[in-house]
Design a protein around this motif. Structure first.
Motif, PDB file in Angstrom:
ATOM      1  N   LEU A  91       0.836  -1.199   0.000  1.00 25.48           N
ATOM      2  CA  LEU A  91       0.000   0.000   0.000  1.00 25.48           C
ATOM      3  C   LEU A  91       0.871   1.250   0.000  1.00 25.48           C
ATOM      4  O   LEU A  91       0.626   2.199  -0.761  1.00 25.48           O
ATOM      5  N   GLY A  92       1.887   1.260   0.850  1.00 20.01           N
ATOM      6  CA  GLY A  92       2.791   2.411   0.915  1.00 20.01           C
ATOM      7  C   GLY A  92       3.454   2.686  -0.422  1.00 20.01           C
ATOM      8  O   GLY A  92       3.558   3.838  -0.857  1.00 20.01           O
ATOM      9  N   ASN A  93       3.889   1.619  -1.103  1.00 16.79           N
ATOM     10  CA  ASN A  93       4.568   1.804  -2.388  1.00 16.79           C
ATOM     11  C   ASN A  93       3.631   2.426  -3.430  1.00 16.79           C
ATOM     12  O   ASN A  93       4.026   3.323  -4.182  1.00 16.79           O
ATOM     13  N   ALA A  94       2.384   1.933  -3.493  1.00 20.95           N
ATOM     14  CA  ALA A  94       1.434   2.480  -4.472  1.00 20.95           C
ATOM     15  C   ALA A  94       1.075   3.928  -4.138  1.00 20.95           C
ATOM     16  O   ALA A  94       0.974   4.784  -5.029  1.00 20.95           O
ATOM     17  N   LEU A  95       0.857   4.221  -2.857  1.00 20.60           N
ATOM     18  CA  LEU A  95       0.558   5.597  -2.435  1.00 20.60           C
ATOM     19  C   LEU A  95       1.727   6.526  -2.767  1.00 20.60           C
ATOM     20  O   LEU A  95       1.534   7.659  -3.229  1.00 20.60           O
ATOM     21  N   ASN A  96       2.933   6.043  -2.520  1.00 25.35           N
ATOM     22  CA  ASN A  96       4.139   6.833  -2.754  1.00 25.35           C
ATOM     23  C   ASN A  96       4.274   7.170  -4.238  1.00 25.35           C
ATOM     24  O   ASN A  96       4.495   8.333  -4.617  1.00 25.35           O
ATOM     25  N   LYS A  97       4.118   6.168  -5.105  1.00 31.54           N
ATOM     26  CA  LYS A  97       4.263   6.399  -6.542  1.00 31.54           C
ATOM     27  C   LYS A  97       3.166   7.321  -7.081  1.00 31.54           C
ATOM     28  O   LYS A  97       3.437   8.227  -7.867  1.00 31.54           O
ATOM     29  N   GLN A  98       1.929   7.073  -6.656  1.00 28.94           N
ATOM     30  CA  GLN A  98       0.831   7.915  -7.142  1.00 28.94           C
ATOM     31  C   GLN A  98       0.979   9.347  -6.625  1.00 28.94           C
ATOM     32  O   GLN A  98       0.792  10.312  -7.367  1.00 28.94           O
ATOM     33  N   GLY A  99       1.334   9.489  -5.342  1.00 32.13           N
ATOM     34  CA  GLY A  99       1.509  10.818  -4.771  1.00 32.13           C
ATOM     35  C   GLY A  99       2.636  11.593  -5.427  1.00 32.13           C
ATOM     36  O   GLY A  99       2.567  12.816  -5.564  1.00 32.13           O
ATOM     37  N   SER A 100       3.683  10.873  -5.868  1.00 32.32           N
ATOM     38  CA  SER A 100       4.822  11.535  -6.502  1.00 32.32           C
ATOM     39  C   SER A 100       4.472  12.078  -7.874  1.00 32.32           C
ATOM     40  O   SER A 100       5.165  12.952  -8.391  1.00 32.32           O
ATOM     41  N   ARG A 101       3.393  11.554  -8.475  1.00 34.99           N
ATOM     42  CA  ARG A 101       3.043  11.959  -9.828  1.00 34.99           C
ATOM     43  C   ARG A 101       2.052  13.111  -9.889  1.00 34.99           C
ATOM     44  O   ARG A 101       1.839  13.680 -10.958  1.00 34.99           O
ATOM     45  N   ILE A 102       1.425  13.444  -8.783  1.00 34.96           N
ATOM     46  CA  ILE A 102       0.409  14.499  -8.822  1.00 34.96           C
ATOM     47  C   ILE A 102       0.677  15.535  -7.745  1.00 34.96           C
ATOM     48  O   ILE A 102       1.318  15.257  -6.731  1.00 34.96           O
ATOM     49  N   GLY A 103       0.198  16.741  -7.978  1.00 39.35           N
ATOM     50  CA  GLY A 103       0.398  17.824  -7.025  1.00 39.35           C
ATOM     51  C   GLY A 103      -0.838  18.053  -6.178  1.00 39.35           C
ATOM     52  O   GLY A 103      -1.617  17.143  -5.933  1.00 39.35           O
TER      53      GLY A 103
END
Length: 597
Positions: free
Chosen positions: A285-297
């Motif tokens: 879960l952390g990995n998916a949240l991290n990647k998605q969060g890194s792509r959007i502002g």
């Protein structure tokens, strides 16, 4: 999409390819620079049916062919029968579809578009040759794996028939215990076959970009296992990373679906019953949240990154350094990544504290990941540590900044002891890309010949990385390095007088525009905005360069680019980026105002 919108995209593509401003296009093609607003409306899809005179004038000036205009009018003109005939012709010419996909670079433009439509790639007729080829090469790799998996289905089905025959024999002997054991095995095998079939269907959906369909197939297949083990649906969701891998390569909403899968898994697990499953679900879960969060502002990206940090801390309650050092190091490393990203977006003391936490997390990981016992993971962590130190060095000045940047370069060069081009090409390229960033920043802060030498070394590092980070094989990483290379060329161009300086700045613009083929506002808004801001800085530098005789077109283009960036960089959730881009915009606006006085 209307004909006008498709034609507008085509005009924008040709205009950007030729590096022509909207104002210049309006003046030289339509005879009136005031008509640049009409060009803007056309390129932004606001004109449904442009006038024939406008179409002809733009096509004549830009070199757009009649065939390309017709493709905009009727992109789906071929009926299914004709499309199938085109596909059959490709197979006949190449011997098989697999052979054709193995040699996409040798196919004609028409054949490329035919294959793209069969893979349900949107608007292939509006893509450049390199762009459509790169997409098809990725699809070809996924298609080969998919075909291999289909070949294995028969083996499982044959084994299932043997089990059912054995159950029939046991029933004839009235051996009900044996019947139950065999039928239980049949049930479990059928579920596994159903899972594998659903996974293949999910792969089939992903080949066509249908992430939501793939998500539904995986979720339904996982739920079926509740009949044999109530915890199995959670386990399937925890270790299912098909959508995550797809999103890493193609972008889109795969990370969002992965987040849903992992959260659903956590709702089904009691931490004391299955601690490892619980810890892995939090990590995923952390990995998916991290990647998605890194792509959007905006607030959404900030919330996702904050949730990622919370998820990693939850995983660390299971994976302690004392009992699970290897797993602990994985989580700690990824926690450092989320802290780094959050810190990069946050200004002032709060941002500095987050970056310091990221550095501490990476240094802690190196207690477990040593060069002797875990050389590859040690090198990966050194690379991450170098990135965090580099970001700290960017935020400081004077001697402290110099020391931090030197530490970053030391970490990158340490990683290169393991990350060699021969043995670990992709990791080597990543480290070369990161080393280029540190050399660049150090060069910008160093005057004279020494600074120029550091900038030249940075360009060399980026160009080396691009030997591995190609648009076809690693499009996201390729775009990042193109963006970094653009930064370096822009800095060099600003320092260099005469035609050589102007050439370097023009090369920077080309690199940024190449990156935007991958960094789209839809899939990677933060990276898109960063590249747009960099484009604005390069255009501003071109306007200020001694060789420039008419700065207005460059300044107007720069203003459009920085305004685009500020659509993503909001002051509340990305204050550091917002402040930096606002300062750039103020400089551009002041230059334009001075021209009007």
């Amino acid at each position: 999409m209307s004909f006008g919108a498709r034609f507008g995209q085509l005009v924008r593509r040709y205009r950007e390819l030729k590096a022509i401003s909207a104002k210049k296009l309006a003046l030289e093609a339509l005879g009136d620079e005031a008509k640049r607003s009409r060009i803007s409306e056309l390129e932004n899809g606001k004109v449904t049916n442009p006038h024939a005179a406008t179409i002809n004038a733009l096509c004549d000036y830009l070199g757009i062919s009649d065939e390309e205009v017709e493709a905009c009018r009727n992109p789906r003109a071929k009926d299914d029968g004709q499309a199938q005939a085109d596909l059959d012709q490709i197979r006949d010419e190449r011997g098989s579809l697999t052979a054709a996909l193995d040699a996409v670079r040798d196919l004609s433009r028409s054949q490329l578009e035919t294959l793209a439509r069969r893979f349900e790639i949107d608007e292939p007729e509006a893509m450049r040759d390199g762009e459509i080829t790169a997409l098809l090469e990725k699809k070809a790799e996924e298609y080969r794996t998919y075909k291999t998996q289909i070949d294995h289905i028969d083996e499982r089905v044959a084994g299932l028939g043997n089990l059912k025959d054995a159950a029939q024999d046991a029933a004839e002997r009235l051996d009900f215990d044996e019947v139950e054991n065999l039928l239980s095995t049949v049930h479990a095998t059928e579920l596994e076959i159903a899972w594998e079939t659903a996974s293949l269907r999910a792969d089939n959906a992903l080949l066509r970009g249908r992430t939501h369909q793939a998500f539904n197939l995986i979720s339904t297949a996982a739920d079926a296992f509740a009949a044999v083990d109530p915890i199995e649906p959670a386990r399937r969701r925890t270790y299912e990373n098909r959508l995550y891998s797809y999103a890493l390569r193609h972008g889109g909403d795969g990370f969002l679906h992965t987040i849903t899968l992992k959260r659903d898994a956590l709702n089904r697990i009691k931490p004391n019953d299955r601690p490892k499953l619980f810890g892995d679900a939090w990590l995923g879960l952390g990995n998916a949240l991290n990647k998605q969060g890194s792509r959007i502002g905006s607030d959404e990206g900030a919330k996702l990154l904050s949730d990622a940090i919370t998820a990693y801390h939850a995983a660390l309650r299971v994976y302690t350094e004392a009992d699970h050092p290897v797993d602990w190091a994985i989580v700690q490393n990824n926690l450092g990544s989320a802290l780094h990203e959050q810190g990069s977006r946050t200004g002032g003391k709060e941002g500095a504290d987050l970056l310091a936490e990221a550095v501490s997390a990476y240094r802690a990981v190196l207690r477990v990941r040593t060069e002797t016992h875990h050389p590859l993971y040690w090198a990966l962590t050194q690379d991450n540590l170098g990135c965090a130190l580099f970001r700290q060095g960017e935020r400081t000045s004077g001697e402290e900044s110099t020391e931090l940047l030197a530490e970053a370069m030391f970490a990158f060069r340490a990683a290169l002891r393991v990350h060699t081009e021969a043995d670990h090409a992709f990791q080597w390229a990543t480290t070369q890309n990161n080393l280029g960033g540190a050399l660049s920043r150090q060069g910008q802060r160093t005057g004279g010949e020494e600074g120029a030498q550091l900038l030249a070394e940075a360009v060399t590092a980026y160009r080396a990385a691009l030997r591995v980070r190609t648009e076809a094989d690693h499009p996201v990483d390729w775009a990042q390095t193109q963006n970094n290379l653009g930064n370096e060329l822009s800095d060099q161009g600003s320092r260099t007088v005469g035609e050589e300086g102007a050439r370097l700045l023009a090369e920077a613009v080309v690199a940024y525009r190449a990156a935007l083929r991958v960094h789209t506002e839809t899939d990677s808004p933060v990276q898109w905005a960063e590249t747009r801001e960099n484009l604005a800085i390069a255009e501003l530098a071109m306007a200020e360069h001694e060789t420039c005789t008419d700065p207005r077109p460059h300044l107007e283009a720069a203003l459009v680019d920085v305004d685009n960036a500020l659509r993503v960089f909001d002051p509340e959730h990305m204050p550091f980026n917002f402040d930096k881009a606002t300062r750039v915009r103020d400089r551009i606006a002041a230059k334009l105002a001075a021209l009007d006085d």
